[in-house]
Design a protein around this motif. Structure first.
Motif, PDB file in Angstrom:
ATOM      1  N   PRO A 109      31.534  24.753  26.676  1.00 14.92           N
ATOM      2  CA  PRO A 109      31.320  26.193  26.865  1.00 14.92           C
ATOM      3  C   PRO A 109      30.640  26.522  28.195  1.00 14.92           C
ATOM      4  O   PRO A 109      30.987  27.512  28.840  1.00 14.92           O
ATOM      5  N   LEU A 110      29.679  25.700  28.612  1.00 11.15           N
ATOM      6  CA  LEU A 110      28.978  25.980  29.868  1.00 11.15           C
ATOM      7  C   LEU A 110      29.914  25.854  31.058  1.00 11.15           C
ATOM      8  O   LEU A 110      29.885  26.691  31.970  1.00 11.15           O
ATOM      9  N   VAL A 111      30.733  24.826  31.071  1.00 14.66           N
ATOM     10  CA  VAL A 111      31.724  24.691  32.144  1.00 14.66           C
ATOM     11  C   VAL A 111      32.680  25.880  32.112  1.00 14.66           C
ATOM     12  O   VAL A 111      33.014  26.455  33.158  1.00 14.66           O
ATOM     13  N   PHE A 112      33.120  26.260  30.916  1.00 19.72           N
ATOM     14  CA  PHE A 112      34.051  27.378  30.811  1.00 19.72           C
ATOM     15  C   PHE A 112      33.488  28.631  31.474  1.00 19.72           C
ATOM     16  O   PHE A 112      34.138  29.246  32.320  1.00 19.72           O
ATOM     17  N   TRP A 113      32.278  29.043  31.075  1.00 12.44           N
ATOM     18  CA  TRP A 113      31.748  30.309  31.569  1.00 12.44           C
ATOM     19  C   TRP A 113      31.385  30.246  33.045  1.00 12.44           C
ATOM     20  O   TRP A 113      31.588  31.221  33.781  1.00 12.44           O
ATOM     21  N   SER A 114      30.885  29.107  33.497  1.00 14.77           N
ATOM     22  CA  SER A 114      30.575  28.968  34.922  1.00 14.77           C
ATOM     23  C   SER A 114      31.844  29.054  35.756  1.00 14.77           C
ATOM     24  O   SER A 114      31.897  29.754  36.777  1.00 14.77           O
ATOM     25  N   ARG A 115      32.845  28.360  35.316  1.00 12.40           N
ATOM     26  CA  ARG A 115      34.123  28.347  36.031  1.00 12.40           C
ATOM     27  C   ARG A 115      34.809  29.708  35.972  1.00 12.40           C
ATOM     28  O   ARG A 115      35.250  30.232  37.001  1.00 12.40           O
ATOM     29  N   ARG A 116      34.898  30.287  34.788  1.00 17.39           N
ATOM     30  CA  ARG A 116      35.604  31.561  34.623  1.00 17.39           C
ATOM     31  C   ARG A 116      34.954  32.667  35.453  1.00 17.39           C
ATOM     32  O   ARG A 116      35.640  33.468  36.093  1.00 17.39           O
ATOM     33  N   GLN A 117      33.637  32.701  35.457  1.00 21.99           N
ATOM     34  CA  GLN A 117      32.973  33.756  36.213  1.00 21.99           C
ATOM     35  C   GLN A 117      33.020  33.510  37.719  1.00 21.99           C
ATOM     36  O   GLN A 117      33.049  34.460  38.509  1.00 21.99           O
ATOM     37  N   ALA A 118      33.072  32.256  38.144  1.00 20.42           N
ATOM     38  CA  ALA A 118      33.270  31.966  39.568  1.00 20.42           C
ATOM     39  C   ALA A 118      34.625  32.467  40.031  1.00 20.42           C
ATOM     40  O   ALA A 118      34.755  33.064  41.117  1.00 20.42           O
ATOM     41  N   HIS A 119      35.645  32.249  39.230  1.00 19.08           N
ATOM     42  CA  HIS A 119      36.980  32.738  39.596  1.00 19.08           C
ATOM     43  C   HIS A 119      37.074  34.257  39.463  1.00 19.08           C
ATOM     44  O   HIS A 119      37.752  34.912  40.271  1.00 19.08           O
ATOM     45  N   GLU A 120      36.405  34.812  38.472  1.00 18.20           N
ATOM     46  CA  GLU A 120      36.369  36.274  38.337  1.00 18.20           C
ATOM     47  C   GLU A 120      35.803  36.902  39.611  1.00 18.20           C
ATOM     48  O   GLU A 120      36.368  37.860  40.164  1.00 18.20           O
ATOM     49  N   ALA A 121      34.679  36.370  40.075  1.00 21.27           N
ATOM     50  CA  ALA A 121      34.052  36.907  41.283  1.00 21.27           C
ATOM     51  C   ALA A 121      34.930  36.699  42.506  1.00 21.27           C
ATOM     52  O   ALA A 121      35.020  37.571  43.378  1.00 21.27           O
ATOM     53  N   THR A 122      35.597  35.559  42.583  1.00 20.06           N
ATOM     54  CA  THR A 122      36.414  35.263  43.765  1.00 20.06           C
ATOM     55  C   THR A 122      37.611  36.190  43.864  1.00 20.06           C
ATOM     56  O   THR A 122      37.899  36.757  44.934  1.00 20.06           O
ATOM     57  N   ILE A 123      38.335  36.345  42.778  1.00 21.53           N
ATOM     58  CA  ILE A 123      39.507  37.218  42.810  1.00 21.53           C
ATOM     59  C   ILE A 123      39.108  38.654  43.136  1.00 21.53           C
ATOM     60  O   ILE A 123      39.760  39.336  43.946  1.00 21.53           O
ATOM     61  N   HIS A 124      38.014  39.105  42.568  1.00 22.25           N
ATOM     62  CA  HIS A 124      37.604  40.485  42.849  1.00 22.25           C
ATOM     63  C   HIS A 124      36.917  40.613  44.215  1.00 22.25           C
ATOM     64  O   HIS A 124      36.911  41.698  44.795  1.00 22.25           O
ATOM     65  N   ARG A 125      36.371  39.523  44.740  1.00 17.08           N
ATOM     66  CA  ARG A 125      35.937  39.529  46.143  1.00 17.08           C
ATOM     67  C   ARG A 125      37.136  39.753  47.051  1.00 17.08           C
ATOM     68  O   ARG A 125      37.068  40.513  48.029  1.00 17.08           O
ATOM     69  N   VAL A 126      38.242  39.106  46.744  1.00 15.35           N
ATOM     70  CA  VAL A 126      39.473  39.329  47.511  1.00 15.35           C
ATOM     71  C   VAL A 126      39.869  40.806  47.437  1.00 15.35           C
ATOM     72  O   VAL A 126      40.254  41.411  48.446  1.00 15.35           O
ATOM     73  N   ASP A 127      39.758  41.398  46.254  1.00 15.64           N
ATOM     74  CA  ASP A 127      40.068  42.822  46.111  1.00 15.64           C
ATOM     75  C   ASP A 127      39.176  43.679  47.003  1.00 15.64           C
ATOM     76  O   ASP A 127      39.638  44.600  47.669  1.00 15.64           O
ATOM     77  N   ALA A 128      37.873  43.384  47.013  1.00  9.20           N
ATOM     78  CA  ALA A 128      36.940  44.173  47.810  1.00  9.20           C
ATOM     79  C   ALA A 128      37.210  44.007  49.299  1.00  9.20           C
ATOM     80  O   ALA A 128      37.176  44.980  50.067  1.00  9.20           O
ATOM     81  N   GLN A 129      37.493  42.778  49.730  1.00 11.02           N
ATOM     82  CA  GLN A 129      37.778  42.564  51.151  1.00 11.02           C
ATOM     83  C   GLN A 129      39.118  43.179  51.545  1.00 11.02           C
ATOM     84  O   GLN A 129      39.276  43.642  52.686  1.00 11.02           O
ATOM     85  N   THR A 130      40.059  43.208  50.637  1.00 13.31           N
ATOM     86  CA  THR A 130      41.326  43.885  50.905  1.00 13.31           C
ATOM     87  C   THR A 130      41.100  45.380  51.061  1.00 13.31           C
ATOM     88  O   THR A 130      41.686  46.022  51.936  1.00 13.31           O
ATOM     89  N   ALA A 131      40.249  45.944  50.220  1.00 10.87           N
ATOM     90  CA  ALA A 131      39.915  47.360  50.343  1.00 10.87           C
ATOM     91  C   ALA A 131      39.245  47.650  51.685  1.00 10.87           C
ATOM     92  O   ALA A 131      39.472  48.698  52.297  1.00 10.87           O
ATOM     93  N   LEU A 132      38.422  46.709  52.147  1.00  7.50           N
ATOM     94  CA  LEU A 132      37.749  46.861  53.438  1.00  7.50           C
ATOM     95  C   LEU A 132      38.721  46.729  54.604  1.00  7.50           C
ATOM     96  O   LEU A 132      38.561  47.371  55.639  1.00  7.50           O
ATOM     97  N   GLY A 133      39.742  45.864  54.428  1.00  2.99           N
ATOM     98  CA  GLY A 133      40.745  45.690  55.469  1.00  2.99           C
ATOM     99  C   GLY A 133      40.288  44.859  56.648  1.00  2.99           C
ATOM    100  O   GLY A 133      40.816  44.987  57.751  1.00  2.99           O
TER     101      GLY A 133
END
Length: 244
Positions: A109-133
């Protein structure tokens, strides 16, 4: 991969997300998520981090309410940063044998949540940087390959995956800058994924690990990847493989 590596990645990517969101402005549209402005992106990602924190902090084995509440625009970026820090700190302090709910196969479970939230943040970081252009920060190839595996074997290994074919077909996904390679067996049932499986495939989709990661998460065009074989399988994945 070490849990600490995922937590460090979560902190870094979440900070990049918040930085890009503040620079872009809360009214900026988010092209990968056409219905969203940057404020929606911060609210969503903050709510996800808060939801995940509940399971880890409370070792909760049953459901947690989805809380969409968020402060006004003037406090939104600081609110997101606080939830990010709280999640990362809770994960870092959690015992290795943490027992809590999680929603697809992982070493723990600890690996799951650490990994899932790291990818959650990364994909949405891409969204934010895309919005910034202003261009995207690079994604570590090993981390990107891990994200491809999580998407293929984790999300699409579940019964809710809609990627199906009437007859058995195979799609190979190959990361050219790592040794990562997946054979996806398609059928009327949910996809079955084998990492490093030998043998031919009906179609092979190739690119760098980061290209595959962003494309399969609908953050980059499929045209940037190399396709060999029956490209109808790539079109099938494009139409039915989105995680919403």
């Amino acid at each position: 991969m070490e849990t600490s590596w995922f937590i460090e990645t979560l902190r870094r990517e979440g900070d990049l997300l918040a930085d890009a969101a503040q620079k872009a402005g809360l009214d900026a549209p988010v092209p990968p998520c056409p219905q969203w402005q940057v404020r929606d992106l911060l609210r969503h990602t903050g709510a996800v981090h808060r939801w995940a924190t509940v399971f880890v902090a409370e070792a909760r084995k049953d459901g947690a309410d989805w809380d969409e509440s968020a402060p006004g625009d003037g406090e939104l970026a600081d609110w997101y940063r606080a939830l990010l820090t709280r999640l990362a700190d809770v994960l870092a302090a959690a015992p290795a044998d943490l027992d809590c709910w999680y929603f697809f196969a992982a070493p723990s479970p600890l690996v799951f949540w650490s990994r899932r939230q790291a990818h959650e943040a990364t994909i949405h970081r891409v969204d934010a940087q895309t919005a910034l252009g202003a261009g995207l920060s690079p994604i570590d190839p090993a981390f990107a390959a891990d994200g491809v595996h999580e998407l293929l074997a984790g999300f699409h290994g579940r019964a809710r995956s809609t990627v199906r074919t009437p007859e058995p077909r195979t799609l190979r996904v190959r990361a050219l800058d790592t040794d990562a390679d997946w054979l996806v067996r398609l059928s009327p049932e949910p996809p079955v994924v084998e990492r490093g499986a030998p043998g031919p495939a009906d179609c092979t989709l190739s690119g760098s690990a980061a290209q595959l990661y962003l494309t399969l998460w609908n953050r980059a065009p499929y045209e940037e990847l190399s396709v060999a074989g029956d490209d109808a399988l790539v079109e099938l994945w494009r139409r039915t493989g989105a995680i919403t």
